[in-house]
Design an enzyme around this catalytic site. Structure first.
Site, short mmCIF file in Angstrom:
data_model
loop_
_atom_site.label_atom_id
_atom_site.label_comp_id
_atom_site.label_asym_id
_atom_site.label_seq_id
_atom_site.Cartn_x
_atom_site.Cartn_y
_atom_site.Cartn_z
N GLU A 263 30.84 32.62 13.29
CA GLU A 263 31.80 31.63 13.80
C GLU A 263 33.12 32.30 14.17
O GLU A 263 33.75 31.94 15.18
CB GLU A 263 32.05 30.53 12.75
CG GLU A 263 30.81 29.73 12.37
CD GLU A 263 30.28 28.82 13.48
OE1 GLU A 263 30.91 28.76 14.55
OE2 GLU A 263 29.22 28.20 13.28
N ARG A 267 34.27 32.27 18.11
CA ARG A 267 35.41 31.40 18.40
C ARG A 267 36.72 32.20 18.49
O ARG A 267 37.51 32.01 19.42
CB ARG A 267 35.55 30.31 17.33
CG ARG A 267 34.33 29.43 17.23
CD ARG A 267 34.54 28.26 16.28
NE ARG A 267 33.25 27.71 15.86
CZ ARG A 267 33.03 26.44 15.57
NH1 ARG A 267 34.00 25.56 15.64
NH2 ARG A 267 31.84 26.02 15.18
N ASP A 396 18.81 29.15 18.17
CA ASP A 396 19.18 28.86 19.56
C ASP A 396 19.80 30.03 20.32
O ASP A 396 19.27 30.51 21.33
CB ASP A 396 20.12 27.64 19.61
CG ASP A 396 21.28 27.68 18.61
OD1 ASP A 396 21.40 28.68 17.85
OD2 ASP A 396 22.09 26.72 18.58
N GLU A 531 26.60 21.26 24.58
CA GLU A 531 25.46 21.91 25.25
C GLU A 531 25.01 21.23 26.55
O GLU A 531 24.69 21.92 27.53
CB GLU A 531 24.28 22.03 24.27
CG GLU A 531 24.49 23.03 23.14
CD GLU A 531 25.40 22.52 22.04
OE1 GLU A 531 25.62 21.29 21.97
OE2 GLU A 531 25.92 23.33 21.23
C1 DMJ Z 1 29.21 26.10 19.13
O1 DMJ Z 1 30.01 26.59 18.12
C2 DMJ Z 1 28.41 27.18 19.78
O2 DMJ Z 1 28.00 26.74 21.03
C3 DMJ Z 1 27.21 27.59 18.98
O3 DMJ Z 1 26.42 28.53 19.63
C4 DMJ Z 1 26.36 26.39 18.66
N1 DMJ Z 1 27.07 25.28 18.20
C5 DMJ Z 1 28.41 24.98 18.58
C6 DMJ Z 1 28.57 23.77 19.45
O4 DMJ Z 1 27.64 22.82 19.33
#
Ligand code: DMJ
Length: 632
Positions: A263, A267, A396, A531
């Site tokens: 994270e 971010r 994912d 998404e």
């Molecule tokens: C985000 O922090 C990023 O896109 C991550 O890869 C998946 N989830 C969240 C948003 O849904």
């Protein structure tokens, strides 16, 4: 006809034949009352019980019936301007009507307002104000959102009654043409979200807009940093400057705090790197370098598969308390950022550390046709909890970063491409199915050989990734699949009463199903995730089909209706199936500003060179990083 009353037999028919029927209302009332009095206590109790039961059934079935009968509801029709329906393509199965085509409830002062007041968890006067003004304004203009804000139906955002949009579009045009109108609407949404953050959460991680407070995750001003490049892209100079001043004077990473490697990388490191590239200001590169080096202890593990958590002040790292595993998506979705940090600093250790992970994962047993399990052990470097394959949570962005690293590096790293292509074939073979009755293509999951028709909203990154691959020369059937999945992700919004997607959808596959989607009670929340909007952006960029912009516009308006908080900010909600009481969760995740609003803006822009996809690759938190020049 009157039924004789006897013990154990109940009549609720008060008519006494055609003669008595002509005696008028008064005599009928008396006759009914007499009959009622003649009944035994048991009989009366049974009648009352039946009536109460009927009343409960009536209430329980109310919302569905209400929507079904919406065509006759001229009042509610008058406060709603529906979108023009999508023209149906030849051979395409008819899809369920869109929420905007349905007639929404015309009740005033939605229940949520009263419930919030009773709970006392929000500013009562604010809510009262909203309720009062909504009563008046509902009668003479636009749509009323649940928080009481007035939606200008021409612009889809909060506005003044005279409708005068005094804003200039980013290109200086008056906001009259559809592109400028939508771009300004996103700027307004951002400003509204930013106002909440600034007023109640400044310098903290996340806004809690209902309680007008904040929550801390790492204590690093997460929302502010995640939003930096969004402000730059949206041309919000004033907001950007105040945030930059905070980064320059307040932001320190010298803190005794545990942060999550993934994270923080996507971010904070990603946000600082992209802001550096967009602005050229070295402040952001210095900060990126600082946080990047503080995250490196995570890689000191027996297997070189990193731990999930790092203390950036102490320089120590550890897995979660209950396991020595890390999440596969987490350890394979930090590469774009660390590779770029190496390129900028000419310090290879960052790139080496993340390349080692990809090398190991490439060789591991336990994949299903290129699909990876969700966990990997930091001691022995092997997959654990094997047998479950998903494109959703915990796996994912592994797939996303295979493609994006290949693009970032100038399409030279064949191993990444091979793994990506194999995984897409694995998806087609094992996870793709069609729903019933409308034949929507969806991505399910496999658990120990069993298929489950469960699809996370997170999976909706996939249409965009497939389209990006196809744009970069990968097979055209990837684009076909992208289009189909895009439709499905859109339907995950359209088929809900609020027009907002839940966190998880189950698709129906039985021939006799009457609807394509089911949502479990526990999965009805919407977290303002990006998404679907992200994929809409890619699909629009590559096809120029305006329907993708229109779909995004609908979604933005539904965020404004159900998630916007009048005092500032947007909130995640608990129930996308209840437009009268979506039930705010009191949290605005940083990705709403970092990703969702940024992708809205890029989706609505018609300029293909605006953050060109030939020059930039977006990290999984929507931070654009440069595609490396071929000389490097
Ligand atoms: C985000 O922090 C990023 O896109 C991550 O890869 C998946 N989830 C969240 C948003 O849904």
């Amino acid at each position: 006809m009157h039924q004789p009353s006897r013990q154990g037999y109940v009549s609720i028919n008060c008519r006494q034949g055609s003669g008595s029927y002509n005696k008028g209302k008064q005599s009928r009332k008396q006759s009914c009352w007499r009959k009622w009095k003649q009944l035994s206590r048991l009989q009366r109790s049974i009648i009352l019980f039946i009536l109460v039961l009927m009343f409960i059934c009536l209430i329980a079935s109310y919302p569905t019936e209400h929507f079904k009968d919406g065509d006759q509801d001229t009042d509610s029709n008058s406060i709603l301007k529906p979108f023009p329906p999508e023209p149906m393509k030849q051979g395409q199965p008819p899809l369920p009507e869109q929420p905007s085509q349905r007639k929404l409830s015309n009740k005033r002062g939605p229940p949520v307002l009263n419930r919030l007041q009773n709970k006392g968890n929000t500013d009562t006067s604010d809510v009262e104000k909203a309720t009062d003004s909504s009563k008046k304004k509902e009668e003479d203009q636009g749509i009323i959102s649940w928080h009481g804000a007035v939606i200008d139906t021409d612009r889809g955002t909060e506005g003044t009654k005279d409708g005068g949009n005094k804003e200039q579009s980013p290109t200086g045009q008056k906001a009259k043409d559809p592109e400028a109108v939508r771009l300004v609407a996103v700027q307004e949404a951002f400003r509204h979200a930013w106002k909440g953050y600034k007023d109640f959460a400044w310098g903290h991680d996340e806004l809690r807009p209902i309680s007008k407070s904040y929550s801390e995750w790492f204590g690093l001003g997460l929302t502010l940093i995640d939003a930096l490049d969004t402000m730059w892209i949206l041309n919000l100079k004033e907001e950007f400057e105040e945030a930059k001043a905070w980064v320059a004077t307040e932001l320190t990473f010298n803190k005794n705090v545990d942060v999550n490697l993934f994270e923080t990388t996507i971010r904070i490191l990603g946000g600082l790197l992209s802001t550096y590239h967009l602005t050229g200001e070295t402040l952001f590169l210095d900060k990126a370098n600082d946080i990047g080096s503080r995250l490196m202890p995570a890689f000191n593990t027996p297997s070189k598969i990193p731990y999930s958590d790092v203390n950036i002040g102490k320089g120590t790292a550890h897995p979660p308390h209950w396991t020595s595993d890390s999440t596969v998506a987490e350890v394979t979705s930090i590469q774009l950022e660390f590779r770029e940090l190496s390129r900028l600093t000419q310090e290879p250790l960052y790139q080496d550390a993340v390349a080692e992970i990809m090398k190991q994962v490439h060789k591991l047993d336990g994949k299903l046709d290129g699909l990876v399990p969700m966990f990997i052990n930091t001691n022995n470097g092997q997959f654990t909890h094997q047998g479950i394959y998903t494109l959703g949570a915990r796996a994912d962005s592994y797939y996303e970063y295979l493609l994006k690293q290949w693009i970032q590096g100038g399409k030279k790293e064949d191993q990444l491409l091979e793994d990506y292509l194999q995984a897409i074939e694995g998806i087609k073979k094992n996870l793709l199915q069609k729903s019933s009755p409308n034949g929507l293509t969806f991505v399910g999951e496999v658990s120990h050989g069993q298929f489950s028709p469960k699809m996370d909203h997170l999976v909706c990154f996939l249409p965009g990734t497939l389209a990006l691959g196809s744009y970069n020369g990968l097979p055209s059937d990837h684009m076909d699949l992208a289009r189909q999945l895009m439709e499905t992700c859109y339907q995950m919004y359209v088929q809900m009463e609020t027009g907002l997607s839940p966190e998880i959808v189950y698709f129906n596959m039985h021939q006799d199903s009457t609807r394509d989607t089911d949502v479990k009670l526990a999965d009805r929340h919407n977290l303002l995730r990006p998404e679907t909007v992200e994929s809409l952006f890619y699909l629009y960029r590559f096809t120029k089909d305006h329907k993708y912009q229109d779909w995004g516009w609908e979604i933005l308006q539904n965020f404004n209706r159900y998630s916007k908080v009048s005092s500032g900010g947007y909130t995640s909600i608990n129930n996308v199936r209840d437009p009268d009481y979506p039930s705010p969760r009191d949290k605005m995740d940083s990705f709403f500003l970092g990703e969702t609003l940024k992708y809205f803006y890029l989706l609505f822009s018609d300029d293909p060179n605006f953050i060109s996809l030939d020059q930039f690759v977006f990290n999984t938190e929507a931070h654009p990083l440069p595609i490396w020049p071929s000389a490097v």
